[in-house]
Design an enzyme around this catalytic site. Sequence first.
Site, PDB file in Angstrom:
ATOM      1  N   ASP A 108       0.774  -1.245   0.000  1.00  0.00           N
ATOM      2  CA  ASP A 108       0.000   0.000   0.000  1.00  0.00           C
ATOM      3  C   ASP A 108       0.807   1.298   0.000  1.00  0.00           C
ATOM      4  OD1 ASP A 108      -1.675  -2.115   0.530  1.00  0.00           O
ATOM      5  OD2 ASP A 108      -2.596  -1.235   2.289  1.00  0.00           O
ATOM      6  N   GLU A 117       2.282  -9.903  11.221  1.00  0.00           N
ATOM      7  CA  GLU A 117       2.000  -9.490   9.839  1.00  0.00           C
ATOM      8  C   GLU A 117       3.314  -9.312   9.069  1.00  0.00           C
ATOM      9  OE1 GLU A 117      -0.254  -5.882   9.741  1.00  0.00           O
ATOM     10  OE2 GLU A 117      -0.722  -6.045   7.604  1.00  0.00           O
TER      11      GLU A 117
HETATM   12  C1  DGY Z   1      -5.645  -1.877   4.263  1.00  0.00           C
HETATM   13  O1  DGY Z   1      -6.787  -1.472   4.474  1.00  0.00           O
HETATM   14  O2  DGY Z   1      -4.676  -1.632   4.987  1.00  0.00           O
HETATM   15  C2  DGY Z   1      -5.432  -2.795   3.162  1.00  0.00           C
HETATM   16  O3  DGY Z   1      -4.090  -3.090   2.953  1.00  0.00           O
HETATM   17  C3  DGY Z   1      -6.113  -2.375   1.910  1.00  0.00           C
HETATM   18  O4  DGY Z   1      -6.241  -3.536   1.201  1.00  0.00           O
END
Ligand code: DGY
Length: 416
Positions: free
Chosen positions: A160, A390
Amino acid sequence: MNMHIDQAKRILVANDRGGYTVPTDRLYPFQWNWDSAFVAMGFALYDTDRAYRELERLVEGQWADGMIPHIVFHQPSDTYFPGPSVWRTKHTIPTSGITQPPVFAIALRKLYEAAGTQAEARTLPLYEAALKWHRWWYKARDPEGTGLVALLHPWESGSDNSPAWDIALARVPTTTQTPVVRKDIGHVNAEMRPRDDDYKRFIHLVDVYAACGWDPAKQWEKAPFKVAEIQTTAILLKAGEDLEHLASLFGRTEDAAEIAALNDRTRKAILAQWRPKLSRFVSRDLISGDDVEAATQAGFIPLLSLDLDTGITDALVTEMKAWSKGLKVAFPTTKPGIASWEPKRYWRGPAWAIINWLLIDGLRRNGRPEAAEELRKSTIMAIETEGFAEYFDPVTGEGCGGLGFSWTAAAYMWLM
Ligand code: DGY
């Protein structure tokens, strides 16, 4: 049994919401596209029925045009933003309106190989779904037939807030029609997450595309963010190879020829993105026409789907070693020490087990088993020391972000 494998399986049970697996509780309370593909490969090691179920539940969200959305909102939850009311899509089961890296067909081939030929009837509908999705990628995201597919939103990369988007995303306004009500920083330390301005731009893009009625051609025309992306394209090619393989096994000769031609075009297009001066492959910003030179993990992912010549492989491996030098956990998603490197902030530096998984497969494919083994051990050590986080701070080894994470559990089982 290895107690960590046992724990990994328990995480998948805890994150099960009825045939699909949430990435982690609360932070990500729905079904995510590429997460589910990795999770299905984890299940394929010991429960093929559940592995198929994971993919079957995901394709419940597939759109009529073939797109498989990045989130399927099977049931409501108020712990995540942006939910269905922000996306305003029209699918019967609410979904987001963008997609994610197409790991699906890679998983499907692994599942089919684990389940055996008696699974052909169950594999075929998923094969059809994958084929439709691959056609969508080429039609909607490479309308000019370059061989590289473009992302219209950073969330589509799965990475992201990667420094790869810094230049392209800076052109996107921070104004939004939709109020930005972040929930993520109520679950995870804000220092580990994208910044507020990133979120405003993410939501600005959602508003623009919702106003296009999610029509791919209109979005292509209006997109303020359009990057022909090397990691996604490399994953698409590996998935395309696996799809071609399944097509041949199932006697679908016309499909096999169609996919082979797309794969071939993409193979050449990726190779043309090799930049010897950077010792990496690069994405292309389709709005400025410039290479995306930011030093991120994406530049190494073509190892996964190309049989590279020794000169290129040597350069990639040497560069990977230089980035990993002195780190507790490899492989960093941003080159250590550069201005954009932030070892705890999501995709701006941390090591991710699933990225390592792709790189390990790529190093093996290109005849570098020692480098693959080093990375495998680093990943296993990080998980056994810190748990199924994660992602990991590569300097300290600390597990960061969400805990009890499904794809980290799947990666652990796969890499053991
Ligand atoms: C989030 O909302 O952090 C996700 O990575 C979007 O898919």
